[in-house]
Write a protein that holds these residues in place. Structure first.
Motif: not given
Length: 572
Positions: A117, A247, A263
């Motif tokens: 990520t 993200m 996130i």
């Protein structure tokens, strides 16, 4: 496919016997949280090298000795020093779109997801020994000069990146491939990773990315105050906001409408939740990330900052079988943390607890938590009606925003439920007026409300650079402190040091004002008394005001008079 347990792998490879494996398991039970391989090394049953071989065999990975290989400088530069230290990884090779990293704990699969990520590459793991990792981190990242300033400086000198950014229109049609390539570029990822890690390390509550006509600001909110960082080049604003949207799984092509996302990360072994809000402005998209680090917040009433007498009264109020307990204060004053701490204390098998929140901030075992989604009609009132059909004993309503929600909360308390909720009011007594203004009948307020807790958060004096000082006379006048009250009192402030980023403050503490309802107060409210009269009677009954609680904190050297003046209002 399920992997064999590491103990069985050690047996299969002939490093230990079945009897030794049983001993290891017993020893591990004596030390909860310890990894079996570490226990085996501590007991002298295997060597560090044998553990590395067993981990590689268990997970079908290769091994490496990072102390014996040469790593290219550009590969090392792909991972910042804070990230390498936090995850205990060292990048060893980059090929195509795959970054090979050495780890000594390859069983922690979430780390690979986090790195994917953060970095935007495929991640390949190789196993190395703990001692090799420690020496490699010291060797490659021990004296690293990585900082936001150095990364921003490098970005400003990057002509190739500037040219790529210039080729993308900030408000016209965009080529998604060009935008994605720019957002995924190593310098942009590196800057954003550094900012995120710094924010989490500093226990920040919010991150602000703000586009203006001539600059792009990044500000971090820590201990309730915003601090500005070195601004990145203005032409990278679009790339940075796009990277955040990627993200958070948001639509990067949509730049005209607000968007919300999240996130989820695992950093240093604990969960961090980033709530992302994107808002279109005149000069681009403004992004605010709310940092919810569950490891920082201790959901324990004893840790909230309530003094012993107030805590005893509050515990008494939340242990009642029915009624309404309200916590009031502005946004970011810790209301949710206090309510969760109360629920955590009441959370046992005998009672059913249900919460409805917007959004759900902390996951808690044993409590049913329902998120609000007004877009599909799931409002506080709608969800609260449904909750009452779920046979709850105690209910948390995230916020009473309108008469409909207030009425259902009142009805719930009248039918034998204990209801917790929040309101935005300046202090405890003015909450009664707010409920009346909403349209809640006075007789229902007196019949249901058991306690109102108003709270604020003030910054604590940094323990590292704490020094005695004499506050300015005007500040003491603002607190209306008489010379008699000041006799023998000492005040402290922080001189400013590296620990507190030269602010003089580190951490925050709560100020509380608890109004417990009794017959006298109920009679006063029923006679339609003004807020000032209610406050005067509550004070006479033992309520300590927010301002007085702050003054007490100053006398104890916990905070400064300036903080108390900033966060509390003077009662009329």
């Amino acid at each position: 496919m399920a992997h064999r347990r590491i103990g069985q792998v050690l047996v299969d490879m002939g490093f230990i016997t079945d009897e030794q494996q049983e001993l290891l398991v017993d020893e591990q039970h004596e030390h909860p949280g310890q990894l079996l391989g570490k226990v085996a090394i501590d007991m002298g049953l295997i060597s560090e090298e044998q553990l590395v071989q067993a981990l590689a065999e268990q997970l079908s990975l290769q091994t490496t000795s990072i102390s014996e290989i040469t790593i290219k400088k550009d590969v090392l530069g792909m991972v910042t020093a804070p990230m390498a230290q936090m995850y205990r990884i060292v990048p060893v090779e980059f090929d195509g779109d795959t970054l090979t990293v050495a780890m000594c704990d390859p069983q922690n699969l979430s780390v690979q997801d986090e790195l994917r990520t953060f970095l935007g590459f495929n991640i390949r793991v190789v196993v190395t020994a703990e001692s090799s990792m420690t020496s490699a981190l010291e060797r490659y990242y021990g004296e690293s000069t990585d900082s936001v300033e150095s990364i921003v400086s490098a970005l400003e000198d990057d002509a190739e990146l500037a040219a790529a950014a210039a080729g993308i229109s900030a408000d016209g049609p965009i080529n998604l491939d060009d935008v994605t390539a720019l957002a995924d570029s190593a310098p942009v990822r590196k800057l954003l990773n550094m900012v995120l890690l710094m924010a989490i390390r500093e226990h920040a509550s919010d991150l602000h990315f703000e586009p203006f006509e001539d600059e792009f600001k990044i500000r971090i909110k820590a201990d309730g105050v915003l601090y500005e960082m070195v601004p990145p080049p203005r032409h990278l604003a679009f790339a940075i906001t796009t990277r955040i949207k990627v993200m958070a799984n948001l639509d990067i092509a949509e730049r005209r409408l607000p968007q919300d996302g999240r996130i989820e990360l695992m950093l240093g072994g604990h969960a961090v939740d980033l709530r992302v809000s994107v808002l279109p402005t005149m000069f681009g998209e403004s992004v605010v990330m709310r940092v919810l680090d569950r490891s920082v917040t201790s959901l324990d009433l004893n840790s909230c900052g309530l003094d012993a007498p107030t805590l005893a009264k509050f515990r008494d109020a939340i242990s009642k079988p029915n009624g309404i307990v309200l916590v009031t204060g502005p946004t970011g004053s810790g209301k949710t943390t206090t309510l969760y701490s109360a629920l955590n204390e009441l959370n046992d098998v005998e009672d059913k607890l249900i919460t409805t929140e917007d959004p759900v901030e902390y996951d808690m075992d044993g409590i049913i938590q329902v998120p609000i989604d007004a877009d599909i009609g799931n409002t506080f009132a709608q969800i609260l009606r449904a909750i009452l059909r779920q046979d709850p004993d105690k209910i948390l309503v995230g916020e009473i925003r309108d008469l409909e929600t207030a009425e259902i909360a009142v009805q719930a308390s009248l039918t034998g439920h204990l209801v917790f909720s929040t309101l935005h009011t300046n202090d405890a007594p003015s909450t009664i007026t707010r409920l009346k203004d909403m349209g809640v009948p006075t007789f229902l307020i007196t019949a249901t409300v058991e306690a109102i807790l108003a709270q604020r958060l003030v910054r604590k004096v940094c323990a590292q650079c704490r020094e005695e000082y004499t506050p300015p006379r005007e500040v003491l006048e603002d607190l209306e402190l008489s010379s008699e009250q000041l006799k023998g009192k000492r005040f402290f402030r922080g001189a400013g040091c590296e620990v507190c980023n030269n602010t003089g403050y580190k951490g925050r503490v709560g100020l509380f004002e608890l109004m417990i309802m009794n017959n006298d107060l109920r009679d006063k409210i029923m006679s339609n008394a003004q807020t000032d009269e209610i406050r005067a009677l509550a004070t006479k009954n033992g309520m300590v005001s927010l301002r007085q609680a702050g003054i007490n904190c100053c006398f104890e050297g916990v905070t400064t008079p300036d903080e108390v003046v900033r966060e509390t209002i003077l009662e009329a």
